[in-house]
Design an enzyme around this catalytic site. Sequence first.
Site, PDB file in Angstrom:
ATOM      1  CB  ALA A 237      25.652 -46.992 -40.081  1.00 26.97           C
ATOM      2  CB  ALA A 238      25.269 -48.966 -45.696  1.00 25.93           C
ATOM      3  N   GLY A 239      23.653 -50.837 -43.769  1.00 23.47           N
ATOM      4  CA  GLY A 239      22.613 -51.836 -43.565  1.00 23.47           C
ATOM      5  C   GLY A 239      21.628 -51.423 -42.489  1.00 23.47           C
ATOM      6  CG  ASP A 240      22.804 -51.108 -38.471  1.00 21.27           C
ATOM      7  OD1 ASP A 240      22.313 -52.243 -38.562  1.00 21.27           O
ATOM      8  OD2 ASP A 240      23.870 -50.872 -37.876  1.00 21.27           O
TER       9      ASP A 240
END
Length: 296
Positions: A237-240
């Site tokens: 979930a780093a990009g989110d």
Amino acid sequence: MTLLVAGSANLDFVVRVPHIPAPGETVLGRALQTFPGGKGANQAIACARAGGAPTRMLLALGNDAQAEPIEASLRDAGVDLHIVRSAREPTGMAFIGLADNAENAITVAPGANATLAPADLPSLAGVSHLLLQLETPLATVAAYARQAHAAGVTVVLNAAPAQPLPTALLADVDLLIVNEGELAAIAGPQPSLEAALAGVGVRCVVVTQGASGCCAWHEGRLLRQDAFAVDAVDTTAAGDTFCGALVAALSRQATLPQALKRASAAAALACTKLGAQTSIPTADEVETFLARRSAP
């Protein structure tokens, strides 16, 4: 003012594996766990939790048990929900192979996410920013962007998963967030990163570059932000987290360089925990992390 996120919500089935399998390869996994996820839901929680911004979400769920942990996770983060309940499609699901080096491979079964329709957009009264992704039908995303743009709402599009986009949609977008592969799908072959950014036709474009950090093209200038080094456990979930924290910071009148720094810190922290929404840090955790990294 409130942020409105319109997008996907899934239940993630995560299996730990030694490495991501190559085509035709079978890999024996270890523990299987379930986590609430989906780009839209992850970004809504990042807006509310990591960004500390009042947040609403438009989402579509099935009438099944898989919807319950998703709703609970969003409500626990303080996100107000506008749910479209599908009677014919199950709640969306994602199947994630998580390798020991923190890389992942994801397959999504959209389910109810594919039923989200243009008519489902709630009132935009009191909304400052609309955050969209591409895990719901493209025609629906375009309709939401068009309505929000006409209403004077700032339209933010995280153009993921990667695909070419119609010019009409890009014309309604104020801020485009992409990784390098997604940028290439939109801009086509270009001689340089700067040429690709300038050729998209959106006033502000932010490109995430993994461990290299991120950059932004804004009013003809290129800004850069280095990544924060951490011991990564799960990058799911780093990009989110980056998207939600960035939009929340901008909604609270941060400058673009300030917002990029805060979003990068939140994304780095998200890589240090397992799961999608469970890994998203609080605003206090982001502040503490930035204070420590800025200390002499």
